[in-house]
Design a protein around this motif. Structure first.
Motif, PDB file in Angstrom:
ATOM      1  N   CYS A   1       0.853  -1.177   0.000  1.00 38.12           N
ATOM      2  CA  CYS A   1       0.000   0.000   0.000  1.00 38.12           C
ATOM      3  C   CYS A   1       0.897   1.237   0.000  1.00 38.12           C
ATOM      4  O   CYS A   1       2.106   1.137   0.148  1.00 38.12           O
ATOM      5  CB  CYS A   1      -0.938   0.005   1.212  1.00 38.12           C
ATOM      6  SG  CYS A   1      -0.107   0.064   2.813  1.00 38.12           S
ATOM      7  N   ASP A   2       0.287   2.403  -0.235  1.00 40.03           N
ATOM      8  CA  ASP A   2       1.059   3.640  -0.283  1.00 40.03           C
ATOM      9  C   ASP A   2       1.442   4.144   1.105  1.00 40.03           C
ATOM     10  O   ASP A   2       2.500   4.729   1.298  1.00 40.03           O
ATOM     11  CB  ASP A   2       0.267   4.734  -1.010  1.00 40.03           C
ATOM     12  CG  ASP A   2       0.050   4.388  -2.472  1.00 40.03           C
ATOM     13  OD1 ASP A   2       0.938   3.765  -3.075  1.00 40.03           O
ATOM     14  OD2 ASP A   2      -1.021   4.725  -3.003  1.00 40.03           O
TER      15      ASP A   2
ATOM     16  N   ASN B   1      -4.230   3.889  -0.244  1.00 43.20           N
ATOM     17  CA  ASN B   1      -3.696   3.734  -1.598  1.00 43.20           C
ATOM     18  C   ASN B   1      -4.019   4.981  -2.398  1.00 43.20           C
ATOM     19  O   ASN B   1      -4.867   5.768  -2.011  1.00 43.20           O
ATOM     20  CB  ASN B   1      -4.282   2.485  -2.271  1.00 43.20           C
ATOM     21  CG  ASN B   1      -3.738   1.213  -1.650  1.00 43.20           C
ATOM     22  OD1 ASN B   1      -2.538   0.998  -1.617  1.00 43.20           O
ATOM     23  ND2 ASN B   1      -4.629   0.383  -1.126  1.00 43.20           N
TER      24      ASN B   1
END
Length: 110
Positions: free
Chosen positions: A42-43, A107
């Motif tokens: 994920c970001d 995200n």
């Protein structure tokens, strides 16, 4: 030897303020958050400041967690991870012997 069916298990626990503060510091550390985001692909990940003790599987707890935490397991916005044993040791938490932490994941689409 047969299986022992557990009808109920008390998963409640209380952490000393100092131990909890140390554990939260470890769970929100920059290096650890980087590892979490890599593992979860994920970001960004953010510790939701929610912990629970895994519980034995039973008819009341088919997911191995207290029922109030199942909504996080079923959500795409949250991930549950095992607290690393070395974090438990550094924070001087010996009972319970295992904890799970809940992280909110972000995200680009959001």
């Amino acid at each position: 030897m047969g299986l022992k069916i557990i009808e109920s298990f008390d998963g409640n626990f209380t952490l000393e303020a100092e131990a909890k503060a140390e554990l939260f510091t470890l769970l929100t550390g920059e290096n650890f958050l980087k590892q979490v985001t890599e593992q979860l692909q994920c970001d960004r990940a953010e510790f939701a400041e929610l912990l629970f003790q895994p519980v034995p599987y039973s008819t009341a707890t088919p997911k191995g967690m207290p029922p109030e935490f199942e909504k996080y397991r079923e959500s795409k916005d949250y991930e549950i991870i095992n607290v690393p044993p070395n974090f438990m040791f550094k924070a001087k938490i010996f009972k319970p012997s295992r904890l799970c932490a809940i992280y909110r994941v972000f995200n680009n689409e959001e």
